[in-house]
Scaffold this active site. Structure first.
Site: not given
Length: 639
Positions: A209, A214, A217, A351, A355, A614, A619
């Site tokens: 990672c 991760c 990446k 993935y 990615e 908002h 939302e």
């Protein structure tokens, strides 16, 4: 009588680290007969054993006088002397420092006496306050909703071997488990050794990672988004006048990312030292179920014995099995390339492949993805297809139902790739991301009777415990475990608490949030639409959905060609939310909070009654009203 009170840290923290048991536990309460705190603790715990005889057995060890008790606990002198007294038989520093009455611990059986063989300390509970807090936690309502791990006894006795816990693998999960175990009093050593990739890449402490997964990446992904945003949004937001988008400086980006990672490597070393965890840069191989041979980078061999061992070696990319397959690199190598990879073929629909294809394209590369069947197998099919469509719109090319059958190095250094449809194309770089296998080769599992799965090198477990009871496994090397860093971390923490703090809480692998960091991100938690219909039956599933334009895309003509999307999968009979999916900007940030709601069993009614923030993309999830079954337009309107 104030001298009878526990001198260790607060009861609340102990109650958190020692959750209530589900299997029967043997509690031992020792103290002197005139100590009211000893009598109270013994009475309360004995009452609980009466209420729950199948879960709790209490043995009371009463001494006639305070001096007699202190002589037994502290040593013959009755004064604290290191290495003397019953308390010194524990590896828990809290127990070793404990001087008051009562002294409460968990053993492997009941009975025993100071004049005979006292039952050894398996887990130190504490003094008066901590024991009552532990007993109180037995009746906590939260306990009933916590997954429970029923594990096979592993014969562990504190202090019997060189270390209590040997962790093999210095990735995120192994490091988390090691520090947690050490904080509970265990003597812990971590072995970490990075075997070079076929292309020769190596890295520092922290695992996949931090070094080649991760972290780099996400940083390369952010670099690509920054460049793409300048191109798509700069003029619309008034920060450019249509200037040519600058070329990406790959060497500079790589160096900056590597500098950041080296800083993390150093911090991990420091955190192990501060956590009283011994670190060894060596390759481990089992000799037997309690002995590990350790080979350092110079080839010197030593051995270490352990009460328990945790395998946390992670996974490595699966190679391309075709002529010339060795010419391809993997995600272990891409972030260390000193020069731009240029025109790149990404092999695979995982993935990781998408990615990498996404950020390479965003940085200005010519990118093609070779896909054997479908994109992102196991993810929601509708959302996976939207990812593919967005990537195509962004310039990534796809070779559908095609795989490489041969790679051939050309005189100019490029790689000619022949595909299964007999066509061919030349690339500067071929990156393979077709899956990962458990990093168990050379670990000597056969020496202790563990058989890794032939298809992927992973280890089967039950509650992270292997077929050898004192050997455990977490993270990507464990069969059936989601290949996600936070999952390995949480599993490591939960396991260490079970092994050294009397917890019975199991790792919950359900409803784990994840995000795919493609150019337009995709985050989800819970079941996909197809899986929910298979599990519950299509008539029992309601799907709410919505398409919308995020405000940050609203001014850009380029961005308006793609819509964000979200949907909620609901069980009709209970109104329970089974899955939440979101395709749009900042998906990881959007989805994390919904993971908490999913773990608490949120209903669709509760979700839509939540007031949204908002104006945000998040939302849109709490304002859904349109179902797929209605056939109505799911496009959002208004502000």
């Amino acid at each position: 009588m104030s001298q009878c009170r526990s001198s260790i840290r607060g009861a609340a923290s102990l109650a958190a680290s020692v959750p209530p048991p589900s299997d029967k536990l043997f509690v031992h309460v020792s103290g002197f007969s005139t100590c009211s705190f000893f009598q109270r603790a013994a009475t309360v715990l004995s009452s609980l054993s009466t209420l729950f005889p199948n879960r709790l057995s209490v043995t009371k060890h009463s001494f006639d006088s305070r001096d007699e008790y202190r002589g037994w606990l502290l040593g013959n002198s009755g004064k604290p002397v290191p290495g003397e007294g019953f308390r010194s038989t524990s590896s828990d520093p809290r127990a070793v420092k404990h001087t008051s009455s009562p002294f409460v611990w968990l053993g492997d059986k009941d009975g025993g006496s100071p004049d005979d063989d006292m039952v050894p300390i398996r887990t130190f509970v504490g003094g008066h306050d901590d024991s009552l807090a532990w007993g109180r936690s037995l009746l906590s309502p939260a306990a009933s909703s916590t997954p429970v791990a029923s594990m096979v006894p592993d014969g562990y006795v504190a202090g019997q071997y060189d270390v209590d816990l040997l962790v093999v693998g210095g990735g995120s999960g192994g490091l988390a488990a090691s520090k947690e175990a050490a904080s509970k009093g265990a003597r812990v050593t971590v072995l970490d050794y990075v075997k070079p990739s076929p292309a020769g890449s190596t890295w520092g402490l922290g695992g996949t990672c931090v070094n080649v997964g991760c972290i780099p990446k996400k940083l390369f992904h952010r670099a690509a988004l920054t460049r793409e945003s300048w191109a798509a949004d700069g003029a619309a937001f008034g920060v450019s006048k249509g200037e040519t988008v600058p070329a990406a400086d790959w060497p500079a980006l790589r160096q900056n990312v590597q500098n950041y990672i080296r800083g993390l490597n150093f911090k991990y070393r420091v955190s192990l030292r501060d956590g009283d965890v011994t670190y060894k840069n060596g390759l481990g191989e089992f000799v037997d179920a309690h002995t590990m041979k350790v080979t350092d980078k110079k080839g010197k061999e030593t051995t270490v014995t352990f009460g328990r061992c945790l395998i946390a070696t992670g996974g490595r990319p699966t190679g391309l099995k075709c002529p010339g397959g060795e010419l391809a690199i993997s995600s272990d190598d891409i972030f260390g390339l000193t020069e731009s990879p240029g025109k790149t073929l990404c092999v695979g629909a995982s993935y990781i492949s998408l990615e990498c294809a996404g950020f390479l394209s965003g940085l200005g590369m010519d990118v093609t993805v070779a896909v054997r069947s479908i994109l992102l197998r196991g993810f929601d099919r509708e959302c996976a297809d939207k990812i593919g469509e967005a990537m195509k719109a962004g310039g990534v090319k796809f070779r559908k139902e095609q795989v490489p059958t041969a790679l051939e190095k050309q005189p100019d250094g490029k790689i000619k790739v022949t595909f299964s449809d007999k066509s061919d194309e030349t690339f500067d770089t071929v990156l393979v991301a077709i899956g990962r296998s458990g990093d168990t080769k050379g670990l000597g599992l056969q020496n202790i009777g563990i058989q890794a799965l032939e298809r992927n090198g992973k280890i089967e477990t039950k509650f992270e415990q292997t077929s050898v009871p004192n050997v455990y496994c977490i993270g990507d090397v464990m069969e059936g475990c989601p290949e996600l860093t936070p999952v390995a971390i949480e599993a490591g923490l939960a396991l260490s608490r079970r092994l050294f703090a009397c917890s019975t809480s199991a790792m919950d692998y359900e409803n784990v949030c994840t995000t795919v960091f493609t150019p337009v991100e995709y985050g989800c938690v819970g079941l996909s639409e197809d899986t929910a219909k298979e599990r519950y039956g299509s008539p029992e599933i309601e799907v709410y959905h919505k398409s919308f334009t995020p405000l940050e895309w609203a001014l850009s003509a380029d961005h308006r060609t793609i819509e964000a999307f979200s949907k909620i999968i609901v069980e009709k009979s209970t109104n329970k939310v089974l899955g939440i999916h979101y395709f749009g900007p900042e998906a990881g940030e959007v989805m994390q909070g919904y993971g908490v709601a999913m773990k608490r069993g949120v209903t669709f009614k509760e979700l839509v009654e939540t007031v949204g923030i908002h104006p945000t993309s998040s939302e849109e999830i709490v304002t859904m009203t349109v179902t797929k079954a209605s056939g109505k337009d799911a496009s959002a309107g208004g502000c």
